[in-house]
Design a protein around this motif. Structure first.
Motif, PDB file in Angstrom:
ATOM      1  N   PHE A 114     -21.222  44.683   7.360  1.00  0.00           N
ATOM      2  CA  PHE A 114     -21.774  45.950   6.458  1.00  0.00           C
ATOM      3  C   PHE A 114     -20.714  46.100   5.254  1.00  0.00           C
ATOM      4  CE2 PHE A 114     -23.039  48.133  10.510  1.00  0.00           C
ATOM      5  CZ  PHE A 114     -24.174  48.094  10.432  1.00  0.00           C
ATOM      6  N   ARG A 165     -23.663  54.803   1.520  1.00  0.00           N
ATOM      7  CA  ARG A 165     -23.933  53.656   2.797  1.00  0.00           C
ATOM      8  C   ARG A 165     -24.705  54.467   3.728  1.00  0.00           C
ATOM      9  NH1 ARG A 165     -18.504  50.251   3.545  1.00  0.00           N
ATOM     10  NH2 ARG A 165     -19.921  49.220   5.132  1.00  0.00           N
ATOM     11  N   ASP A 168     -25.166  52.494   7.048  1.00  0.00           N
ATOM     12  CA  ASP A 168     -25.049  51.518   7.999  1.00  0.00           C
ATOM     13  C   ASP A 168     -25.016  52.171   9.526  1.00  0.00           C
ATOM     14  OD1 ASP A 168     -24.277  49.961   5.914  1.00  0.00           O
ATOM     15  OD2 ASP A 168     -22.004  50.374   5.902  1.00  0.00           O
ATOM     16  N   CYS A 224     -29.442  48.965   7.547  1.00  0.00           N
ATOM     17  CA  CYS A 224     -28.353  49.252   6.402  1.00  0.00           C
ATOM     18  C   CYS A 224     -29.216  49.539   5.145  1.00  0.00           C
ATOM     19  CB  CYS A 224     -27.365  48.332   6.293  1.00  0.00           C
ATOM     20  SG  CYS A 224     -27.812  46.599   6.272  1.00  0.00           S
TER      21      CYS A 224
END
Length: 131
Positions: free
Chosen positions: A19, A73, A75, A94
């Motif tokens: 990630f 983000r 993730d 993601c």
């Protein structure tokens, strides 16, 4: 399917590095998490995308990383399953830009460490997310 809880922290570390490497465009991190013989496959579009790491890494190097655009983000690790002590499968999510990815990552334990040996993924376009 057997559980390998002793290996789970090491696999989680690899996934977090994956990630982070994607978000920051960090090729060194991605070279660590991907096995040199890994494959990268997507069938979302009309043509099949099938790349080796030697083909994939220049693409990463040529794009602006999400971190440089201050992208949020997204993730998430959805599942991790183990088959014995040296094989794992992770379903993760993601995003980059307006593309939201579902990645199926197969990991192997070889030469004393876990690495991703295959990445097969699908993406959806997020048109109204304000990304």
């Amino acid at each position: 399917m057997s559980q390998a809880p002793a290996s789970q922290p090491a696999v989680l570390t690899v996934l977090q590095s994956y990630f982070d490497g994607r978000h920051h465009g960090d090729l060194d991190a991605l070279r660590e998490v991907f096995h040199p013989g890994a494959i990268y496959v997507c069938a979302t579009e009309d043509h099949l995308t099938y790349l080796t790491m030697q083909e994939y890494f220049p693409i990463v190097a040529s794009r602006t990383p999400p971190a440089a655009n201050s992208e949020q983000r997204r993730d998430a690790i959805e599942t991790i399953s183990f088959a014995g002590q040296k094989t794992a499968f992770a379903r993760v999510r993601c995003s980059i830009g307006k593309r939201h990815f579902t990645d199926f990552l197969t990991l192997i334990h070889s030469e004393g460490r876990w690495q991703i040996i295959s990445k097969v993924f699908h993406f959806d376009l997020l048109e109204n997310e304000g990304i």
